[in-house]
Motif scaffolding. Sequence first.
Motif, mmCIF file in Angstrom:
data_model
loop_
_atom_site.group_PDB
_atom_site.id
_atom_site.type_symbol
_atom_site.label_atom_id
_atom_site.label_comp_id
_atom_site.label_asym_id
_atom_site.label_seq_id
_atom_site.Cartn_x
_atom_site.Cartn_y
_atom_site.Cartn_z
ATOM 1 N N ALA A 136 1.028 -1.306 -0.145
ATOM 2 C CA ALA A 136 -0.445 0.109 0.390
ATOM 3 C C ALA A 136 1.136 1.122 -0.152
ATOM 4 O O ALA A 136 1.583 1.392 1.386
ATOM 5 N N ASP A 171 -2.362 16.348 -4.495
ATOM 6 C CA ASP A 171 -4.086 15.818 -4.228
ATOM 7 C C ASP A 171 -2.935 14.188 -3.931
ATOM 8 O O ASP A 171 -1.760 13.913 -4.223
ATOM 9 N N ILE A 185 -3.785 6.191 -1.304
ATOM 10 C CA ILE A 185 -3.627 4.889 -1.436
ATOM 11 C C ILE A 185 -3.730 3.912 -2.092
ATOM 12 O O ILE A 185 -4.982 4.372 -2.949
ATOM 13 N N ALA A 202 -2.874 0.523 -4.068
ATOM 14 C CA ALA A 202 -2.257 -0.790 -4.158
ATOM 15 C C ALA A 202 -1.252 -1.486 -5.255
ATOM 16 O O ALA A 202 -0.558 -1.175 -6.234
ATOM 17 N N SER A 212 -5.690 2.115 -11.641
ATOM 18 C CA SER A 212 -7.256 2.718 -11.167
ATOM 19 C C SER A 212 -7.651 2.592 -12.254
ATOM 20 O O SER A 212 -7.160 2.519 -13.030
ATOM 21 N N SER A 220 -11.488 8.143 -12.025
ATOM 22 C CA SER A 220 -11.215 8.723 -11.213
ATOM 23 C C SER A 220 -10.785 10.026 -11.634
ATOM 24 O O SER A 220 -9.510 10.479 -11.957
ATOM 25 N N LYS A 240 -7.751 10.824 -9.839
ATOM 26 C CA LYS A 240 -6.394 10.809 -9.714
ATOM 27 C C LYS A 240 -5.663 10.904 -11.252
ATOM 28 O O LYS A 240 -5.160 10.854 -11.854
ATOM 29 N N SER A 295 -15.758 8.125 -6.545
ATOM 30 C CA SER A 295 -14.900 9.678 -6.067
ATOM 31 C C SER A 295 -16.218 10.218 -6.886
ATOM 32 O O SER A 295 -16.467 12.084 -5.784
HETATM 33 C C1 LIG Z 1 -4.985 -0.134 0.974
HETATM 34 C C2 LIG Z 1 -5.701 0.110 -0.049
HETATM 35 C C3 LIG Z 1 -5.289 0.238 -1.233
HETATM 36 C C4 LIG Z 1 -6.044 0.738 -2.078
HETATM 37 N N1 LIG Z 1 -5.445 0.761 -3.520
HETATM 38 C C5 LIG Z 1 -5.900 1.392 -4.728
HETATM 39 C C6 LIG Z 1 -5.787 0.850 -5.604
HETATM 40 O O1 LIG Z 1 -5.128 -0.180 -6.161
HETATM 41 N N2 LIG Z 1 -6.414 1.935 -6.900
HETATM 42 C C7 LIG Z 1 -7.819 2.682 -6.273
HETATM 43 O O2 LIG Z 1 -8.060 3.210 -7.693
HETATM 44 N N3 LIG Z 1 -7.588 2.964 -5.234
HETATM 45 C C8 LIG Z 1 -7.477 2.240 -4.312
HETATM 46 N N4 LIG Z 1 -7.463 2.511 -3.527
HETATM 47 C C9 LIG Z 1 -8.948 3.955 -2.956
HETATM 48 C C10 LIG Z 1 -7.823 5.143 -3.235
HETATM 49 O O3 LIG Z 1 -7.463 5.597 -1.659
HETATM 50 C C11 LIG Z 1 -8.385 6.239 -3.293
HETATM 51 O O4 LIG Z 1 -9.916 6.323 -2.736
HETATM 52 C C12 LIG Z 1 -9.732 6.364 -4.277
HETATM 53 O O5 LIG Z 1 -8.480 5.498 -5.740
HETATM 54 C C13 LIG Z 1 -10.060 7.545 -5.050
HETATM 55 O O6 LIG Z 1 -8.821 8.345 -5.029
HETATM 56 P P1 LIG Z 1 -9.171 9.471 -5.853
HETATM 57 O O7 LIG Z 1 -10.554 10.136 -5.706
HETATM 58 O O8 LIG Z 1 -7.827 10.356 -5.653
HETATM 59 O O9 LIG Z 1 -8.934 9.333 -7.585
HETATM 60 C C14 LIG Z 1 -7.300 2.167 -2.165
HETATM 61 C C15 LIG Z 1 -7.394 2.669 -0.713
HETATM 62 C C16 LIG Z 1 -6.732 1.801 0.085
HETATM 63 C C17 LIG Z 1 -6.632 2.306 1.981
#
Ligand SMILES: Cc1cc2nc3c(=O)[nH]c(=O)nc-3n(C[C@H](O)[C@H](O)[C@H](O)COP(=O)(O)O)c2cc1C
Length: 210
Positions: free
Chosen positions: A38, A51, A54, A56, A71, A75, A77, A135
């Motif tokens: 993570a 911004d 987390i 993976a 991702s 989104s 990001k 999001s």
């Molecule tokens: C342990 C953990 C692993 C995560 N892995 C991913 C990932 O691999 N890809 C992803 O899009 N979001 C992942 N998330 C969720 C993101 O932290 C985030 O909430 C989501 O991608 C929306 O981000 P954004 O609004 O900045 O695009 C993870 C969250 C956690 C806590």
Amino acid sequence: MARALPTFAPDAAPGSPVELFAAWLAEAVAVGVLDPGAALLSTAGADGRPDARIVALRDVEADEAGWVFASDAASPKGVQLAQRPAAALTFYWPLQGRQIRVRGDVTQAAREVSLAEFGSRSPASKIAGLVGRQSTPLASLPDWDEAAEGARRQLANNPDAHPPGHTVYTLAAHQVEFWQGDPGRRHVRLRYTQNSPADGGAWERTLLWP
Ligand SMILES: Cc1cc2nc3c(=O)[nH]c(=O)nc-3n(C[C@H](O)[C@H](O)[C@H](O)COP(=O)(O)O)c2cc1C
């Protein structure tokens, strides 16, 4: 940080940051660090405001020193990365007092690579991906349940179903810093910086004041 921590001898560090990252990751797994893959992904969009969230870690590529994550391109990001394809990934493994900072340029994988990565996921992960809309505002949790049920049916009818924006990204590092905490505050920091291709592209190692 008043606890026993591993030591780090920068003189014995390998020439490539990928090699050191792989060794530290293996040690993190061996000592039971929770979610060692993570990492905090930091981005900035067109407005230049930082911004972070987390993600993976999916893979690390030795050849191009690439840290791989996935991702949805739609989104926040994904939009930020399209506007400014540069990012930082930060790992922190408290059990070992270790931080790793990776900075570089981000590219999107070919469509078939992203599709193959999605295809390798668990059913729960696929359903969450198919639900999508990451999001954006959600009126209520039952709305998510309903969307997930729809995604479950979609997947049952078509096992190859995938979200259109699912994207594998590679952060090609140009700088990687390893930080080893020390109970006596004699923290050790080693930064790898990649020379430009014109200068041979080799990695230079620099000790940093903590
Ligand atoms: C342990 C953990 C692993 C995560 N892995 C991913 C990932 O691999 N890809 C992803 O899009 N979001 C992942 N998330 C969720 C993101 O932290 C985030 O909430 C989501 O991608 C929306 O981000 P954004 O609004 O900045 O695009 C993870 C969250 C956690 C806590």
